[in-house]
Write a protein that holds these residues in place. Structure first.
Motif, PDB file in Angstrom:
ATOM      1  N   GLY A  18       0.828  -1.218   0.000  1.00  0.00           N
ATOM      2  CA  GLY A  18       0.000   0.000   0.000  1.00  0.00           C
ATOM      3  C   GLY A  18       0.852   1.253   0.000  1.00  0.00           C
ATOM      4  N   ASN A  20       1.445   3.493  -2.337  1.00  0.00           N
ATOM      5  CA  ASN A  20       1.171   4.560  -3.304  1.00  0.00           C
ATOM      6  C   ASN A  20       0.574   5.833  -2.710  1.00  0.00           C
ATOM      7  N   ARG A  21       0.021   5.741  -1.495  1.00  0.00           N
ATOM      8  CA  ARG A  21      -0.582   6.953  -0.910  1.00  0.00           C
ATOM      9  C   ARG A  21      -0.630   6.828   0.615  1.00  0.00           C
ATOM     10  N   ILE A  23      -0.146   6.832   4.547  1.00  0.00           N
ATOM     11  CA  ILE A  23       0.964   6.493   5.451  1.00  0.00           C
ATOM     12  C   ILE A  23       2.011   5.652   4.726  1.00  0.00           C
ATOM     13  N   ARG A  43      -1.366  -1.533  -5.727  1.00  0.00           N
ATOM     14  CA  ARG A  43      -2.275  -2.267  -6.626  1.00  0.00           C
ATOM     15  C   ARG A  43      -2.120  -1.864  -8.082  1.00  0.00           C
ATOM     16  N   ASP A  67      -1.974  -6.657  -5.346  1.00  0.00           N
ATOM     17  CA  ASP A  67      -3.239  -6.586  -4.605  1.00  0.00           C
ATOM     18  C   ASP A  67      -3.094  -7.625  -3.503  1.00  0.00           C
ATOM     19  N   VAL A  68      -3.146  -7.193  -2.247  1.00  0.00           N
ATOM     20  CA  VAL A  68      -2.825  -8.107  -1.141  1.00  0.00           C
ATOM     21  C   VAL A  68      -3.871  -9.193  -0.930  1.00  0.00           C
ATOM     22  N   ASN A  92       1.245  -2.461   5.415  1.00  0.00           N
ATOM     23  CA  ASN A  92       0.543  -1.183   5.605  1.00  0.00           C
ATOM     24  C   ASN A  92      -0.820  -1.133   4.932  1.00  0.00           C
ATOM     25  N   GLY A  94      -4.441  -1.263   3.908  1.00  0.00           N
ATOM     26  CA  GLY A  94      -5.600  -1.452   4.775  1.00  0.00           C
ATOM     27  C   GLY A  94      -6.836  -0.829   4.156  1.00  0.00           C
ATOM     28  N   SER A 145      -1.856  -1.722  12.466  1.00  0.00           N
ATOM     29  CA  SER A 145      -3.125  -2.081  13.072  1.00  0.00           C
ATOM     30  C   SER A 145      -3.873  -0.791  13.382  1.00  0.00           C
ATOM     31  N   TYR A 162     -14.411  -2.900  10.873  1.00  0.00           N
ATOM     32  CA  TYR A 162     -13.003  -2.489  10.976  1.00  0.00           C
ATOM     33  C   TYR A 162     -12.402  -2.935  12.310  1.00  0.00           C
ATOM     34  N   LYS A 166      -9.047  -5.500  12.754  1.00  0.00           N
ATOM     35  CA  LYS A 166      -7.774  -5.117  13.373  1.00  0.00           C
ATOM     36  C   LYS A 166      -7.544  -5.906  14.675  1.00  0.00           C
ATOM     37  N   GLY A 193      -1.524   6.520  14.858  1.00  0.00           N
ATOM     38  CA  GLY A 193      -2.174   7.770  15.245  1.00  0.00           C
ATOM     39  C   GLY A 193      -3.406   7.963  14.377  1.00  0.00           C
ATOM     40  N   TRP A 194      -4.114   9.085  14.631  1.00  0.00           N
ATOM     41  CA  TRP A 194      -5.238   9.424  13.745  1.00  0.00           C
ATOM     42  C   TRP A 194      -4.666  10.353  12.682  1.00  0.00           C
ATOM     43  N   VAL A 195      -4.576   9.835  11.469  1.00  0.00           N
ATOM     44  CA  VAL A 195      -3.725  10.449  10.445  1.00  0.00           C
ATOM     45  C   VAL A 195      -4.556  11.003   9.286  1.00  0.00           C
ATOM     46  N   THR A 197      -5.314  11.144   6.094  1.00  0.00           N
ATOM     47  CA  THR A 197      -5.199  10.437   4.821  1.00  0.00           C
ATOM     48  C   THR A 197      -6.622  10.260   4.299  1.00  0.00           C
TER      49      THR A 197
HETATM   50  N1  LIG Z   1      -5.359   7.060   8.792  1.00  0.00           N
HETATM   51  C1  LIG Z   1      -5.569   6.709  10.044  1.00  0.00           C
HETATM   52  O1  LIG Z   1      -5.978   7.533  10.884  1.00  0.00           O
HETATM   53  C2  LIG Z   1      -5.287   5.297  10.496  1.00  0.00           C
HETATM   54  C3  LIG Z   1      -5.504   4.997  11.850  1.00  0.00           C
HETATM   55  C4  LIG Z   1      -5.255   3.702  12.305  1.00  0.00           C
HETATM   56  C5  LIG Z   1      -4.752   2.757  11.435  1.00  0.00           C
HETATM   57  N2  LIG Z   1      -4.555   3.067  10.120  1.00  0.00           N
HETATM   58  C6  LIG Z   1      -4.028   2.004   9.259  1.00  0.00           C
HETATM   59  O2  LIG Z   1      -2.858   2.460   8.590  1.00  0.00           O
HETATM   60  C7  LIG Z   1      -2.745   1.836   7.302  1.00  0.00           C
HETATM   61  C8  LIG Z   1      -2.605   2.892   6.224  1.00  0.00           C
HETATM   62  O3  LIG Z   1      -3.745   3.735   6.298  1.00  0.00           O
HETATM   63  P1  LIG Z   1      -3.916   5.100   5.467  1.00  0.00           P
HETATM   64  O4  LIG Z   1      -4.562   6.056   6.378  1.00  0.00           O
HETATM   65  O5  LIG Z   1      -2.661   5.462   4.771  1.00  0.00           O
HETATM   66  O6  LIG Z   1      -5.035   4.623   4.415  1.00  0.00           O
HETATM   67  P2  LIG Z   1      -5.356   5.099   2.945  1.00  0.00           P
HETATM   68  O7  LIG Z   1      -4.879   6.480   2.703  1.00  0.00           O
HETATM   69  O8  LIG Z   1      -6.800   4.788   2.746  1.00  0.00           O
HETATM   70  O9  LIG Z   1      -4.460   4.113   2.047  1.00  0.00           O
HETATM   71  C9  LIG Z   1      -4.734   2.744   2.064  1.00  0.00           C
HETATM   72  C10 LIG Z   1      -3.664   2.041   1.272  1.00  0.00           C
HETATM   73  O10 LIG Z   1      -3.966   0.640   1.282  1.00  0.00           O
HETATM   74  C11 LIG Z   1      -4.015   0.201  -0.068  1.00  0.00           C
HETATM   75  N3  LIG Z   1      -4.904  -0.933  -0.268  1.00  0.00           N
HETATM   76  C12 LIG Z   1      -6.217  -1.041   0.016  1.00  0.00           C
HETATM   77  N4  LIG Z   1      -6.678  -2.244  -0.387  1.00  0.00           N
HETATM   78  C13 LIG Z   1      -5.633  -2.892  -0.933  1.00  0.00           C
HETATM   79  C14 LIG Z   1      -5.457  -4.156  -1.539  1.00  0.00           C
HETATM   80  N5  LIG Z   1      -6.472  -5.015  -1.669  1.00  0.00           N
HETATM   81  N6  LIG Z   1      -4.215  -4.509  -1.978  1.00  0.00           N
HETATM   82  C15 LIG Z   1      -3.188  -3.670  -1.863  1.00  0.00           C
HETATM   83  N7  LIG Z   1      -3.287  -2.440  -1.341  1.00  0.00           N
HETATM   84  C16 LIG Z   1      -4.499  -2.064  -0.873  1.00  0.00           C
HETATM   85  C17 LIG Z   1      -4.491   1.415  -0.851  1.00  0.00           C
HETATM   86  O11 LIG Z   1      -4.234   1.223  -2.228  1.00  0.00           O
HETATM   87  P3  LIG Z   1      -5.193   1.864  -3.388  1.00  0.00           P
HETATM   88  O12 LIG Z   1      -4.714   3.265  -3.595  1.00  0.00           O
HETATM   89  O13 LIG Z   1      -4.964   0.986  -4.554  1.00  0.00           O
HETATM   90  O14 LIG Z   1      -6.604   1.817  -2.873  1.00  0.00           O
HETATM   91  C18 LIG Z   1      -3.635   2.482  -0.190  1.00  0.00           C
HETATM   92  O15 LIG Z   1      -2.331   2.437  -0.690  1.00  0.00           O
HETATM   93  C19 LIG Z   1      -3.995   0.967   7.149  1.00  0.00           C
HETATM   94  O16 LIG Z   1      -3.697  -0.369   7.490  1.00  0.00           O
HETATM   95  C20 LIG Z   1      -4.966   1.571   8.157  1.00  0.00           C
HETATM   96  O17 LIG Z   1      -5.930   0.636   8.587  1.00  0.00           O
HETATM   97  C21 LIG Z   1      -4.808   4.307   9.633  1.00  0.00           C
END
Ligand SMILES: NC(=O)c1ccc[n+]([C@@H]2O[C@H](COP(=O)([O-])OP(=O)(O)OC[C@H]3O[C@@H](n4cnc5c(N)ncnc54)[C@H](OP(=O)(O)O)[C@@H]3O)[C@@H](O)[C@H]2O)c1
Length: 240
Positions: A18, A20-21, A23, A43, A67-68, A92, A94, A145, A162, A166, A193-195, A197
């Motif tokens: 993951g 490409n965008r 975290i 992906r 694609d995971v 990463n 998710g 997580s 969700y 987790k 953290g709460w990020v 994105t």
């Molecule tokens: N943001 C927060 O506040 C927060 C808090 C707690 C935990 N987290 C965890 O931190 C991690 C990163 O979160 P984020 O905020 O960066 O999320 P995000 O901006 O929504 O990015 C999600 C990433 O996961 C990829 N992904 C989704 N489904 C996939 C699949 N089937 N195969 C491969 N890649 C896939 C997405 O790829 P595509 O671009 O192709 O969709 C993207 O690169 C996640 O595990 C999330 O649960 C985030």
């Protein structure tokens, strides 16, 4: 390659999903700047503009389509990268799934999809890349997580999909930490953290760069006795 940074970690090698965008992109950028070799998975590499842009600065970056949820593709990538020695694998990728639904309104197909991405994939990746992790002198297996998966932290209910994905991921990490301890592999669950994105939304508290820097520092400081812990991006130990 960023020569100055590479001097600090000349032989370190990271696999991340993951990338490409959000975290994942911030972590990839940070590890590249620190001189690591990075195998970054996403992906759709063709549309991963920000990730592709990093290749003009860092010849230590290789991008892979993954694609995971595609377990055959995970096995194929492991075969392709059979000679790698990963110091660190960061699971990463998710997916949150539906938001705002209530008890009685759970979309079961979406639940299966979320479990596929957040729970099944991390164990599949750990199994498929076990050899390369073991070769990483041995390496660290980290999964993004969420505090939302903590039983102790759950005081507001809801979020069945969700939260359960987790919480189950945390159980996977705990078992990995026990099973792989004799081999010296460290397994940890991380809360970023709460990020701000796509997942965290605009009201989140920290930027993906701030989260990534915290996670980077936490991962750099890990010792064998930290294996099996649930760690916040600031290093605090979180309750399961
Ligand atoms: N943001 C927060 O506040 C927060 C808090 C707690 C935990 N987290 C965890 O931190 C991690 C990163 O979160 P984020 O905020 O960066 O999320 P995000 O901006 O929504 O990015 C999600 C990433 O996961 C990829 N992904 C989704 N489904 C996939 C699949 N089937 N195969 C491969 N890649 C896939 C997405 O790829 P595509 O671009 O192709 O969709 C993207 O690169 C996640 O595990 C999330 O649960 C985030």
């Amino acid at each position: 390659m960023d020569k100055a940074a590479s001097a600090s970690h000349p032989n370190k090698h990271l696999l991340i999903t993951g990338a490409n965008r959000g975290i994942g992109l911030a972590l990839t950028t940070l590890y590249l700047k620190a001189g690591w070799q990075v195998d970054a998975c996403c992906r759709d590499p063709e549309s991963a503009d920000d990730l592709n842009a990093l290749t003009s600065t860092f010849d230590t970056l290789q991008i892979h389509e993954l694609d995971v949820t595609d377990h055959a593709a995970i096995d194929a990538l492991s075969t392709e990268l059979a000679s790698r020695e990963f110091d660190l694998i960061i699971n990463n990728a998710g997916y949150y799934g539906p938001k705002g639904y209530r008890f009685g309104g759970t979309d079961m197909d979406e639940w299966r999809k979320v479990l596929d991405i957040n729970t099944l994939a991390p164990l599949k990746i750990a199994e498929a890349f076990h050899g390369q992790l073991l070769a990483g002198k041995p390496g660290v297996y980290a999964a993004l997580s969420s505090k939302v998966g903590s039983m102790t932290d759950n005081t507001s209910g809801g979020g069945y999909i969700y939260r359960s994905s987790k919480a189950a991921l945390n159980a996977v990490i705990k078992s990995l930490s026990i099973d792989l301890a004799p081999q010296g592999i460290i397994a940890v669950a991380l809360h970023p953290g709460w990020v701000k994105t796509e997942m965290g939304g605009p009201n989140a508290l920290i930027s993906s760069q701030e989260s990534a820097q915290g996670l980077f520092d936490v991962l750099a400081a890990l010792k064998q006795e930290d294996s099996g812990k649930f760690l916040n991006y600031d290093g605090q130990v979180l309750p399961w």
